[in-house]
Design an enzyme around this catalytic site. Structure first.
Site, PDB file in Angstrom:
ATOM      1  N   GLY A 259      29.098  37.978  35.860  1.00 43.62           N
ATOM      2  CA  GLY A 259      29.436  37.412  34.602  1.00 43.62           C
ATOM      3  C   GLY A 259      28.077  36.868  33.716  1.00 43.62           C
ATOM      4  N   SER A 260      28.514  37.561  32.678  1.00 37.52           N
ATOM      5  CA  SER A 260      27.278  37.391  31.644  1.00 37.52           C
ATOM      6  C   SER A 260      27.719  37.582  30.269  1.00 37.52           C
ATOM      7  CB  SER A 260      26.364  38.540  31.802  1.00 37.52           C
ATOM      8  OG  SER A 260      26.788  39.667  32.522  1.00 37.52           O
TER       9      SER A 260
END
Length: 212
Positions: free
Chosen positions: A181-182
């Site tokens: 996730g980013s």
């Protein structure tokens, strides 16, 4: 740098191997009644590190999406990496999205710059300036500049970038990876026409972010 394994990201191979060994050991020792949860975990890890091939639009003035995810910003902003005013489009990746990054345009890399920082929720605006990040500035043949910034998130703690200043990039070429996730910010020349809107789901390479 061409990526030769388009189905499963190489960054996931160690995690997949560990999950498979654990599932097999539990299965042989305790049977399927105890090991099914570990097989399920293996399936999750494999799908998490999937890296499928994508169709690449050939429209000459198109800027392609560098990552899978959801659009969280379309706004005019200062590009601190190329020191200019720009159109900024931000893509947020959750843990279920493909996590590789691909070049939005054809060009030559003029700068790759890494910044240590915090690990705030990547969906919030201040993550762009406060989180750990890595900026790749691309100069196109026509003189336009496009900046693509990998940004770590609340869970993502490692940014991987496989290109250096002076190297060429082609649209859709895989150049980096962020685990768990980013966010990716793309800065475009003022006057570029966005083709996406906030909340829209997008796919790396196959979605056109904007037109120059």
């Amino acid at each position: 740098m061409n990526y030769p394994h388009p189905i499963i990201a190489r960054e996931g191979w160690p995690f997949i191997a560990i999950a498979a060994v654990v599932a097999l050991l539990v299965h042989f020792i305790a049977g399927f009644g105890f090991s099914w949860l570990f097989w399920l975990l293996l399936i999750f890890v494999v799908q998490f590190f999937r890296d499928p091939a994508r169709p690449i639009p050939t429209q000459a003035n198109a800027v392609l999406c560098p990552a899978d995810g959801r659009i969280v910003a379309v706004e005019t902003a200062h590009d601190p990496y190329a020191n200019r005013e720009a159109l900024k489009i931000s893509v947020f990746m959750n843990v279920f999205n493909v996590h590789s990054q691909r070049s939005p345009v054809d060009g030559a890399i003029s700068k790759v710059e890494y910044f240590p920082g915090a690990y705030l929720n990547a969906a919030v605006d201040k993550a762009s300036t406060e989180n750990e990040r890595n900026a790749v500035v691309i100069e196109m043949a026509g003189g336009q500049t496009v900046t693509s910034v990998q940004i770590a998130g609340l869970i993502a703690r490692r940014i991987l970038c496989y290109v250096r200043a002076g190297e060429p990039l082609t649209r859709g070429q895989r150049y980096g990876f962020i685990r768990f996730g980013s966010r990716v910010d793309v800065y475009l020349p003022v006057g570029s026409r966005p083709r996406v809107s906030i909340g829209e789901k997008v796919s790396a390479s196959s979605t056109i972010l904007a037109e120059l």
